[in-house]
Design a protein around this motif. Structure first.
Motif, short mmCIF file in Angstrom:
data_model
loop_
_atom_site.label_atom_id
_atom_site.label_comp_id
_atom_site.label_asym_id
_atom_site.label_seq_id
_atom_site.Cartn_x
_atom_site.Cartn_y
_atom_site.Cartn_z
N LEU A 71 0.83 -1.21 0.00
CA LEU A 71 0.00 0.00 0.00
C LEU A 71 0.86 1.26 0.00
CD1 LEU A 71 -2.82 -1.00 2.51
CD2 LEU A 71 -3.02 -0.70 0.04
N LYS A 72 1.95 1.26 0.77
CA LYS A 72 2.83 2.42 0.81
C LYS A 72 3.47 2.67 -0.56
CE LYS A 72 4.04 2.23 5.68
NZ LYS A 72 5.08 1.93 6.66
N ARG A 74 2.24 1.80 -3.48
CA ARG A 74 1.18 2.25 -4.37
C ARG A 74 0.89 3.74 -4.15
NH1 ARG A 74 -3.55 -1.34 -3.61
NH2 ARG A 74 -2.27 -2.79 -4.78
N GLU A 75 0.81 4.15 -2.87
CA GLU A 75 0.56 5.56 -2.56
C GLU A 75 1.71 6.44 -3.04
OE1 GLU A 75 -0.17 5.75 1.63
OE2 GLU A 75 -2.00 4.57 1.47
N ARG A 76 2.94 5.97 -2.89
CA ARG A 76 4.09 6.75 -3.33
C ARG A 76 4.07 6.94 -4.84
NH1 ARG A 76 9.33 4.12 -3.26
NH2 ARG A 76 10.28 5.30 -4.91
N ARG A 77 3.74 5.87 -5.57
CA ARG A 77 3.66 5.98 -7.03
C ARG A 77 2.59 6.98 -7.45
NH1 ARG A 77 2.79 0.30 -7.83
NH2 ARG A 77 4.57 -0.58 -6.79
N ARG A 78 1.46 6.96 -6.77
CA ARG A 78 0.37 7.88 -7.11
C ARG A 78 0.73 9.32 -6.78
NH1 ARG A 78 -4.74 4.37 -4.88
NH2 ARG A 78 -4.75 2.86 -6.56
N SER A 79 1.56 9.53 -5.78
CA SER A 79 1.89 10.88 -5.37
C SER A 79 2.94 11.54 -6.25
CB SER A 79 2.36 10.90 -3.92
OG SER A 79 3.61 10.26 -3.81
#
Length: 113
Positions: A71-72, A74-79
């Motif tokens: 999840l971390k 995935r969130e980093r890629r989205r940010s």
């Protein structure tokens, strides 16, 4: 049970792990927790119920941590504001050596027999 395990106290986590081990032991045919003997004989020994519960706890912690890391990431890629292809590459020693071109004067010819 993952969510309950994740939020539980250490005592609750051990109770859940014991219940997982007991569930495996109660299967028909019964499941077992095995460990390869360290003496090099290639034999396996059955773990005690305490060791089995510890292994179940270890597996649950691994699953929860792996999901959290996923999840971390995935969130980093989205940010990231730039598309992945436009991001500057960070090179480590391995990456730097793989992108360098060889000095042609130091190459030896390939010999065939």
């Amino acid at each position: 049970q993952k969510d309950i395990y994740k939020m539980g106290t250490k005592k609750q986590k051990m109770e859940i792990s014991k219940a997982i081990a007991e569930t495996i032991y109660s299967k028909v045919p019964p499941g077992r927790f095995l460990k390869k003997c360290s003496d090099g004989s290639g034999l396996w020994k059955e773990l005690s119920k305490r060791e089995a519960a510890d292994k179940a706890a270890q597996a649950m912690a691994y699953i929860i941590n792996a999901e959290s890391l996923k999840l971390k990431r995935r969130e980093r890629r989205r940010s990231l504001s730039l598309p992945l292809t436009q991001q500057p590459r960070q090179q480590d020693d391995v990456g730097a050596s793989s992108t360098q071109t060889a000095d042609q004067s130091q190459l030896k010819p390939y010999a065939t027999k």
